[in-house]
Design a protein around this motif. Structure first.
Motif, PDB file in Angstrom:
ATOM      1  N   LYS A 159      -1.484  -5.346 -11.871  1.00 19.62           N
ATOM      2  CA  LYS A 159      -1.603  -6.599 -11.115  1.00 19.62           C
ATOM      3  C   LYS A 159      -0.615  -7.643 -11.619  1.00 19.62           C
ATOM      4  O   LYS A 159       0.001  -8.355 -10.821  1.00 19.62           O
ATOM      5  CB  LYS A 159      -3.034  -7.120 -11.191  1.00 19.62           C
ATOM      6  CG  LYS A 159      -4.012  -6.257 -10.398  1.00 19.62           C
ATOM      7  CD  LYS A 159      -5.385  -6.864 -10.358  1.00 19.62           C
ATOM      8  CE  LYS A 159      -6.235  -6.315 -11.478  1.00 19.62           C
ATOM      9  NZ  LYS A 159      -7.638  -6.709 -11.379  1.00 19.62           N
ATOM     10  N   ARG A 160      -0.451  -7.732 -12.922  1.00 19.38           N
ATOM     11  CA  ARG A 160       0.455  -8.724 -13.509  1.00 19.38           C
ATOM     12  C   ARG A 160       1.898  -8.456 -13.087  1.00 19.38           C
ATOM     13  O   ARG A 160       2.620  -9.370 -12.666  1.00 19.38           O
ATOM     14  CB  ARG A 160       0.338  -8.688 -15.035  1.00 19.38           C
ATOM     15  CG  ARG A 160       0.930  -9.858 -15.725  1.00 19.38           C
ATOM     16  CD  ARG A 160       0.701  -9.846 -17.238  1.00 19.38           C
ATOM     17  NE  ARG A 160      -0.675  -9.554 -17.614  1.00 19.38           N
ATOM     18  CZ  ARG A 160      -1.067  -8.437 -18.221  1.00 19.38           C
ATOM     19  NH1 ARG A 160      -0.211  -7.494 -18.515  1.00 19.38           N
ATOM     20  NH2 ARG A 160      -2.333  -8.260 -18.539  1.00 19.38           N
ATOM     21  N   VAL A 161       2.338  -7.206 -13.170  1.00 18.66           N
ATOM     22  CA  VAL A 161       3.707  -6.845 -12.779  1.00 18.66           C
ATOM     23  C   VAL A 161       3.913  -7.091 -11.284  1.00 18.66           C
ATOM     24  O   VAL A 161       4.956  -7.609 -10.869  1.00 18.66           O
ATOM     25  CB  VAL A 161       4.002  -5.370 -13.155  1.00 18.66           C
ATOM     26  CG1 VAL A 161       5.294  -4.888 -12.524  1.00 18.66           C
ATOM     27  CG2 VAL A 161       4.050  -5.204 -14.659  1.00 18.66           C
ATOM     28  N   ARG A 206       1.946 -14.782   1.017  1.00 18.60           N
ATOM     29  CA  ARG A 206       0.740 -14.630   0.195  1.00 18.60           C
ATOM     30  C   ARG A 206       0.610 -13.174  -0.221  1.00 18.60           C
ATOM     31  O   ARG A 206       1.080 -12.283   0.488  1.00 18.60           O
ATOM     32  CB  ARG A 206      -0.507 -15.048   0.969  1.00 18.60           C
ATOM     33  CG  ARG A 206      -0.502 -16.505   1.350  1.00 18.60           C
ATOM     34  CD  ARG A 206      -1.807 -16.945   1.943  1.00 18.60           C
ATOM     35  NE  ARG A 206      -2.079 -16.254   3.205  1.00 18.60           N
ATOM     36  CZ  ARG A 206      -3.166 -16.480   3.944  1.00 18.60           C
ATOM     37  NH1 ARG A 206      -4.068 -17.360   3.554  1.00 18.60           N
ATOM     38  NH2 ARG A 206      -3.351 -15.833   5.076  1.00 18.60           N
ATOM     39  N   LEU A 207      -0.068 -12.957  -1.349  1.00 15.60           N
ATOM     40  CA  LEU A 207      -0.180 -11.610  -1.898  1.00 15.60           C
ATOM     41  C   LEU A 207      -1.621 -11.252  -2.198  1.00 15.60           C
ATOM     42  O   LEU A 207      -2.379 -12.078  -2.720  1.00 15.60           O
ATOM     43  CB  LEU A 207       0.632 -11.510  -3.196  1.00 15.60           C
ATOM     44  CG  LEU A 207       0.533 -10.197  -3.975  1.00 15.60           C
ATOM     45  CD1 LEU A 207       1.208  -9.071  -3.195  1.00 15.60           C
ATOM     46  CD2 LEU A 207       1.177 -10.342  -5.334  1.00 15.60           C
ATOM     47  N   GLY A 208      -1.985 -10.027  -1.903  1.00 21.44           N
ATOM     48  CA  GLY A 208      -3.247  -9.452  -2.329  1.00 21.44           C
ATOM     49  C   GLY A 208      -2.939  -8.140  -3.042  1.00 21.44           C
ATOM     50  O   GLY A 208      -2.055  -7.402  -2.625  1.00 21.44           O
ATOM     51  N   VAL A 209      -3.632  -7.866  -4.125  1.00 24.60           N
ATOM     52  CA  VAL A 209      -3.392  -6.646  -4.901  1.00 24.60           C
ATOM     53  C   VAL A 209      -4.706  -5.880  -5.026  1.00 24.60           C
ATOM     54  O   VAL A 209      -5.715  -6.453  -5.425  1.00 24.60           O
ATOM     55  CB  VAL A 209      -2.841  -6.972  -6.306  1.00 24.60           C
ATOM     56  CG1 VAL A 209      -2.514  -5.691  -7.060  1.00 24.60           C
ATOM     57  CG2 VAL A 209      -1.613  -7.860  -6.221  1.00 24.60           C
ATOM     58  N   VAL A 210      -4.683  -4.593  -4.681  1.00 27.10           N
ATOM     59  CA  VAL A 210      -5.866  -3.745  -4.769  1.00 27.10           C
ATOM     60  C   VAL A 210      -5.548  -2.601  -5.730  1.00 27.10           C
ATOM     61  O   VAL A 210      -4.652  -1.797  -5.470  1.00 27.10           O
ATOM     62  CB  VAL A 210      -6.245  -3.162  -3.386  1.00 27.10           C
ATOM     63  CG1 VAL A 210      -7.475  -2.283  -3.495  1.00 27.10           C
ATOM     64  CG2 VAL A 210      -6.442  -4.273  -2.382  1.00 27.10           C
ATOM     65  N   VAL A 211      -6.274  -2.576  -6.855  1.00 29.57           N
ATOM     66  CA  VAL A 211      -6.082  -1.523  -7.848  1.00 29.57           C
ATOM     67  C   VAL A 211      -7.456  -0.911  -8.127  1.00 29.57           C
ATOM     68  O   VAL A 211      -8.265  -1.491  -8.838  1.00 29.57           O
ATOM     69  CB  VAL A 211      -5.457  -2.068  -9.149  1.00 29.57           C
ATOM     70  CG1 VAL A 211      -5.213  -0.931 -10.136  1.00 29.57           C
ATOM     71  CG2 VAL A 211      -4.159  -2.807  -8.866  1.00 29.57           C
ATOM     72  N   ALA A 212      -7.705   0.250  -7.539  1.00 26.67           N
ATOM     73  CA  ALA A 212      -9.013   0.899  -7.660  1.00 26.67           C
ATOM     74  C   ALA A 212      -9.190   1.522  -9.041  1.00 26.67           C
ATOM     75  O   ALA A 212      -8.256   2.053  -9.628  1.00 26.67           O
ATOM     76  CB  ALA A 212      -9.162   1.973  -6.595  1.00 26.67           C
ATOM     77  N   CYS A 238       0.947 -10.169   2.364  1.00 24.89           N
ATOM     78  CA  CYS A 238       1.228  -8.843   1.811  1.00 24.89           C
ATOM     79  C   CYS A 238       0.019  -8.349   1.030  1.00 24.89           C
ATOM     80  O   CYS A 238      -0.558  -9.102   0.250  1.00 24.89           O
ATOM     81  CB  CYS A 238       2.418  -8.887   0.856  1.00 24.89           C
ATOM     82  SG  CYS A 238       3.946  -9.424   1.602  1.00 24.89           S
ATOM     83  N   VAL A 239      -0.328  -7.105   1.232  1.00 27.64           N
ATOM     84  CA  VAL A 239      -1.359  -6.459   0.431  1.00 27.64           C
ATOM     85  C   VAL A 239      -0.726  -5.215  -0.185  1.00 27.64           C
ATOM     86  O   VAL A 239      -0.223  -4.346   0.525  1.00 27.64           O
ATOM     87  CB  VAL A 239      -2.593  -6.062   1.277  1.00 27.64           C
ATOM     88  CG1 VAL A 239      -3.598  -5.297   0.428  1.00 27.64           C
ATOM     89  CG2 VAL A 239      -3.228  -7.287   1.891  1.00 27.64           C
ATOM     90  N   LEU A 260       2.245  -0.741   0.892  1.00 29.22           N
ATOM     91  CA  LEU A 260       2.367  -2.168   1.190  1.00 29.22           C
ATOM     92  C   LEU A 260       2.000  -2.403   2.648  1.00 29.22           C
ATOM     93  O   LEU A 260       2.543  -1.756   3.543  1.00 29.22           O
ATOM     94  CB  LEU A 260       3.804  -2.653   0.945  1.00 29.22           C
ATOM     95  CG  LEU A 260       4.125  -4.074   1.367  1.00 29.22           C
ATOM     96  CD1 LEU A 260       3.388  -5.073   0.477  1.00 29.22           C
ATOM     97  CD2 LEU A 260       5.615  -4.338   1.307  1.00 29.22           C
ATOM     98  N   TYR A 261       1.060  -3.306   2.872  1.00 24.56           N
ATOM     99  CA  TYR A 261       0.677  -3.724   4.222  1.00 24.56           C
ATOM    100  C   TYR A 261       1.163  -5.157   4.399  1.00 24.56           C
ATOM    101  O   TYR A 261       1.022  -5.973   3.487  1.00 24.56           O
ATOM    102  CB  TYR A 261      -0.842  -3.694   4.399  1.00 24.56           C
ATOM    103  CG  TYR A 261      -1.469  -2.347   4.168  1.00 24.56           C
ATOM    104  CD1 TYR A 261      -1.569  -1.425   5.203  1.00 24.56           C
ATOM    105  CD2 TYR A 261      -1.967  -1.992   2.924  1.00 24.56           C
ATOM    106  CE1 TYR A 261      -2.150  -0.184   4.993  1.00 24.56           C
ATOM    107  CE2 TYR A 261      -2.550  -0.751   2.701  1.00 24.56           C
ATOM    108  CZ  TYR A 261      -2.635   0.145   3.750  1.00 24.56           C
ATOM    109  OH  TYR A 261      -3.208   1.373   3.538  1.00 24.56           O
ATOM    110  N   THR A 262       1.729  -5.466   5.566  1.00 27.36           N
ATOM    111  CA  THR A 262       2.198  -6.833   5.813  1.00 27.36           C
ATOM    112  C   THR A 262       1.765  -7.314   7.186  1.00 27.36           C
ATOM    113  O   THR A 262       1.541  -6.513   8.099  1.00 27.36           O
ATOM    114  CB  THR A 262       3.739  -6.935   5.735  1.00 27.36           C
ATOM    115  OG1 THR A 262       4.305  -6.067   6.705  1.00 27.36           O
ATOM    116  CG2 THR A 262       4.249  -6.592   4.356  1.00 27.36           C
TER     117      THR A 262
END
Length: 101
Positions: A43-45, A23-29, A60-61, A12-14
């Motif tokens: 991503k949904r969870v 705000r939220l960003g989600v990275v799923v490689a 937040c990322v 988690l980066y903030t």
């Protein structure tokens, strides 16, 4: 940007923001979650838990940093969701603790 918190599968980066909300960003490689259904579940969870976490105004990322579909990992989507919820709840709870002055 330095990681604010790490768990077994996530980082988690903030960063503070000037908005009245988080705000939220989600990275799923794809290399960590090859199936699209798995990536979408993650991503949904993540978004669901972020909405109910009531964080301070932060950007937040959340980044998946380790493969979730390993031989030792959960075999079903229900098990995967349960494990993800535990980790992500811990991540967002660590930021709630920072919210209180």
């Amino acid at each position: 940007m330095r990681p604010a918190q790490k768990t077994a599968h996530f980082v988690l980066y903030t960063r503070q923001n000037d908005l009245p909300h988080a705000r939220l960003g989600v990275v799923v490689a794809k290399r960590f979650a090859p199936r699209a259904a798995t990536r979408n579940t993650i991503k949904r969870v993540t978004r669901e838990l972020f909405r109910v976490s009531n964080l301070a105004p932060l950007d937040c990322v959340v980044r998946l940093s380790k493969a979730v579909n390993s031989k030792a990992g959960p075999a079903t989507t229900a098990q995967l969701k349960a494990e993800l919820r535990v980790e992500l709840t811990r991540l967002f709870a660590s930021q709630q603790a920072r919210k209180a002055p």
